[in-house]
Design an enzyme around this catalytic site. Structure first.
Site, PDB file in Angstrom:
ATOM      1  N   LYS A   1      -8.815   1.009  -0.463  1.00  0.00           N
ATOM      2  CA  LYS A   1      -9.497   1.619   0.683  1.00  0.00           C
ATOM      3  C   LYS A   1      -8.505   2.258   1.647  1.00  0.00           C
ATOM      4  CE  LYS A   1     -11.321  -2.291   2.019  1.00  0.00           C
ATOM      5  NZ  LYS A   1     -10.760  -3.143   0.957  1.00  0.00           N
TER       6      LYS A   1
ATOM      7  N   ARG B   1     -18.293  -4.984   7.020  1.00  0.00           N
ATOM      8  CA  ARG B   1     -18.043  -5.939   5.941  1.00  0.00           C
ATOM      9  C   ARG B   1     -19.186  -6.921   5.783  1.00  0.00           C
ATOM     10  NH1 ARG B   1     -12.086  -5.527   6.094  1.00  0.00           N
ATOM     11  NH2 ARG B   1     -11.226  -6.558   4.263  1.00  0.00           N
TER      12      ARG B   1
ATOM     13  N   ARG C   1       1.464  -5.582  -3.495  1.00  0.00           N
ATOM     14  CA  ARG C   1       1.332  -4.834  -2.234  1.00  0.00           C
ATOM     15  C   ARG C   1       2.409  -5.285  -1.258  1.00  0.00           C
ATOM     16  NH1 ARG C   1      -4.218  -4.018   1.032  1.00  0.00           N
ATOM     17  NH2 ARG C   1      -4.368  -6.291   1.071  1.00  0.00           N
TER      18      ARG C   1
ATOM     19  N   ARG D   1       2.074  -9.604   2.705  1.00  0.00           N
ATOM     20  CA  ARG D   1       1.229 -10.181   3.760  1.00  0.00           C
ATOM     21  C   ARG D   1       0.867 -11.624   3.396  1.00  0.00           C
ATOM     22  NH1 ARG D   1      -3.474  -5.789   4.434  1.00  0.00           N
ATOM     23  NH2 ARG D   1      -4.751  -7.666   4.436  1.00  0.00           N
TER      24      ARG D   1
ATOM     25  N   ARG E   1     -10.567 -14.470  -0.575  1.00  0.00           N
ATOM     26  CA  ARG E   1     -11.048 -13.201  -0.012  1.00  0.00           C
ATOM     27  C   ARG E   1     -11.982 -12.492  -0.976  1.00  0.00           C
ATOM     28  NH1 ARG E   1      -5.726 -10.316   1.256  1.00  0.00           N
ATOM     29  NH2 ARG E   1      -7.025  -8.662   2.086  1.00  0.00           N
TER      30      ARG E   1
HETATM   31  P1  ADP Z   1      -7.849  -5.431   2.881  1.00  0.00           P
HETATM   32  O1  ADP Z   1      -7.405  -4.018   3.162  1.00  0.00           O
HETATM   33  O2  ADP Z   1      -6.910  -6.118   1.945  1.00  0.00           O
HETATM   34  O3  ADP Z   1      -9.266  -5.523   2.426  1.00  0.00           O
HETATM   35  P2  ADP Z   1      -7.976  -5.679   5.717  1.00  0.00           P
HETATM   36  O4  ADP Z   1      -6.689  -5.244   6.281  1.00  0.00           O
HETATM   37  O5  ADP Z   1      -9.119  -4.727   5.740  1.00  0.00           O
HETATM   38  O6  ADP Z   1      -7.730  -6.214   4.237  1.00  0.00           O
HETATM   39  O7  ADP Z   1      -8.465  -7.014   6.423  1.00  0.00           O
HETATM   40  C1  ADP Z   1      -7.627  -8.137   6.530  1.00  0.00           C
HETATM   41  C2  ADP Z   1      -8.416  -9.277   7.173  1.00  0.00           C
HETATM   42  O8  ADP Z   1      -8.844  -8.878   8.484  1.00  0.00           O
HETATM   43  C3  ADP Z   1      -9.704  -9.652   6.443  1.00  0.00           C
HETATM   44  O9  ADP Z   1      -9.482 -10.570   5.386  1.00  0.00           O
HETATM   45  C4  ADP Z   1     -10.514 -10.267   7.589  1.00  0.00           C
HETATM   46  O10 ADP Z   1     -10.061 -11.576   7.901  1.00  0.00           O
HETATM   47  C5  ADP Z   1     -10.136  -9.386   8.770  1.00  0.00           C
HETATM   48  N1  ADP Z   1     -11.080  -8.249   8.910  1.00  0.00           N
HETATM   49  C6  ADP Z   1     -10.789  -6.924   8.802  1.00  0.00           C
HETATM   50  N2  ADP Z   1     -11.883  -6.176   9.019  1.00  0.00           N
HETATM   51  C7  ADP Z   1     -12.906  -7.049   9.263  1.00  0.00           C
HETATM   52  C8  ADP Z   1     -14.285  -6.897   9.539  1.00  0.00           C
HETATM   53  N3  ADP Z   1     -14.880  -5.691   9.586  1.00  0.00           N
HETATM   54  N4  ADP Z   1     -15.026  -8.025   9.727  1.00  0.00           N
HETATM   55  C9  ADP Z   1     -14.463  -9.238   9.682  1.00  0.00           C
HETATM   56  N5  ADP Z   1     -13.171  -9.460   9.412  1.00  0.00           N
HETATM   57  C10 ADP Z   1     -12.384  -8.376   9.213  1.00  0.00           C
HETATM   58  P1  ADP Z   2      -7.295  -2.041   0.461  1.00  0.00           P
HETATM   59  O1  ADP Z   2      -7.127  -1.275   1.751  1.00  0.00           O
HETATM   60  O2  ADP Z   2      -8.602  -1.775  -0.210  1.00  0.00           O
HETATM   61  O3  ADP Z   2      -7.036  -3.501   0.624  1.00  0.00           O
HETATM   62  P2  ADP Z   2      -4.775  -0.752  -0.369  1.00  0.00           P
HETATM   63  O4  ADP Z   2      -5.003   0.691  -0.165  1.00  0.00           O
HETATM   64  O5  ADP Z   2      -3.919  -1.461   0.601  1.00  0.00           O
HETATM   65  O6  ADP Z   2      -6.203  -1.510  -0.565  1.00  0.00           O
HETATM   66  O7  ADP Z   2      -4.193  -0.953  -1.847  1.00  0.00           O
HETATM   67  C1  ADP Z   2      -3.856  -2.245  -2.336  1.00  0.00           C
HETATM   68  C2  ADP Z   2      -2.524  -2.175  -3.098  1.00  0.00           C
HETATM   69  O8  ADP Z   2      -2.724  -1.449  -4.330  1.00  0.00           O
HETATM   70  C3  ADP Z   2      -1.417  -1.437  -2.362  1.00  0.00           C
HETATM   71  O9  ADP Z   2      -0.197  -2.017  -2.709  1.00  0.00           O
HETATM   72  C4  ADP Z   2      -1.519   0.005  -2.887  1.00  0.00           C
HETATM   73  O10 ADP Z   2      -0.256   0.671  -2.841  1.00  0.00           O
HETATM   74  C5  ADP Z   2      -1.966  -0.236  -4.330  1.00  0.00           C
HETATM   75  N1  ADP Z   2      -2.903   0.784  -4.834  1.00  0.00           N
HETATM   76  C6  ADP Z   2      -3.833   1.495  -4.142  1.00  0.00           C
HETATM   77  N2  ADP Z   2      -4.530   2.334  -4.955  1.00  0.00           N
HETATM   78  C7  ADP Z   2      -4.026   2.133  -6.204  1.00  0.00           C
HETATM   79  C8  ADP Z   2      -4.325   2.701  -7.495  1.00  0.00           C
HETATM   80  N3  ADP Z   2      -5.287   3.626  -7.661  1.00  0.00           N
HETATM   81  N4  ADP Z   2      -3.607   2.254  -8.545  1.00  0.00           N
HETATM   82  C9  ADP Z   2      -2.647   1.300  -8.388  1.00  0.00           C
HETATM   83  N5  ADP Z   2      -2.323   0.736  -7.214  1.00  0.00           N
HETATM   84  C10 ADP Z   2      -2.999   1.134  -6.126  1.00  0.00           C
END
Ligand code: ADP
Ligand code: ADP
Ligand code: ZN
Length: 214
Positions: A13, A88, A127, A160, A171
């Protein structure tokens, strides 16, 4: 254009939201980034959010809904925005609908980046996040020029805390239970777009651009 990025943790995302925001010239709004910035600054919100984030749980809706409603009403969001990591939960999606209604607008697309759980688990261990600017890398799929160092700001790259395997499993469970229902929610509104998130990053982006007609 007003977009929502849906998908499991690690689906890509953030990666795609940043590219799409640059492409469309609209702000990228990541609630995870907002919480991490608050934790770094030691704010009250950061202190409250950290407890939930470290446990792999969602931060309560009341701590996030007003924050986003406020953010999208800002001047720079007038022409659109990309929401990454919000909504979410169904109550968050309903709160977003109300906030948009107050602004006299609505969502154009909810883009679901589809990646199976097995691929997520292996992807998350690679990541790396910058402690300075929050930029995201992957040790194999998107490595920095110099190992462990951010290309953009030169600060250290770290795994992280909530990307450790045990927390990633928690998660993913939370995602399936609380966030996945949003796919039906946005499908029913006729704004859902699904892309195959197992492709390379460039192909995922091309599929998004073509499906939203941007
Ligand atoms: P990822 O990109 O790996 O999905 P995020 O950076 O979006 O993780 O979120 C990290 C953490 O921040 C989540 O596991 C949750 O604890 C919190 N978080 C982020 N956005 C939301 C939301 N919209 N509602 C509730 N918790 C959130
Ligand atoms: P999210 O915001 O959904 O948690 P991220 O954009 O942070 O996801 O991506 C999660 C991890 O996977 C990061 O280390 C990113 O560089 C890697 N990644 C993202 N898109 C791809 C893809 N299409 N193929 C392989 N790795 C990816
Ligand atoms: Zn950086």
């Amino acid at each position: 254009m007003r977009l929502i990025m849906l998908g499991a943790p690690g689906a890509g995302k953030g990666t795609q939201a940043k590219r799409a925001a640059a492409h469309l010239g609209v702000p990228h709004i990541s609630t995870g980034d907002i919480f991490r910035a608050n934790i770094k600054e030691g704010t009250e919100l950061g202190r409250k959010a950290k407890e939930y984030m470290d446990a792999g749980a969602l931060v309560p809706d009341e701590l996030v809904c007003d924050l986003v409603a406020d953010r999208i009403s800002k001047e720079d969001c007038a022409k659109g925005f990309i929401l990454d990591g919000f909504p979410r939960t169904i109550p968050q999606a309903e709160a977003l609908d109300r906030a948009l209604e107050n602004l006299g607008t609505s969502i154009d697309y909810a883009v679901d980046i589809d990646v199976p759980d097995e691929a997520i688990i292996s992807r998350m261990g690679g990541r790396r996040a910058c402690v300075g600017c929050g930029a995201t890398y992957h040790i194999k799929f998107n490595p920095p020029k110099q190992e462990g160092v951010c290309d953009t700001c030169g600060k250290d790259l770290i795994l992280r805390d909530d990307d450790k395997p045990e927390t990633v499993k928690t998660r993913l469970g939370v995602y399936h239970e609380q966030t996945q229902p949003l796919i039906d929610f946005y499908s029913a509104k006729g704004v859902l777009v699904t892309v195959d998130g197992t492709q390379g990053m460039d192909d995922v982006f091309a599929e998004i651009v073509s499906k939203i007609g941007a």
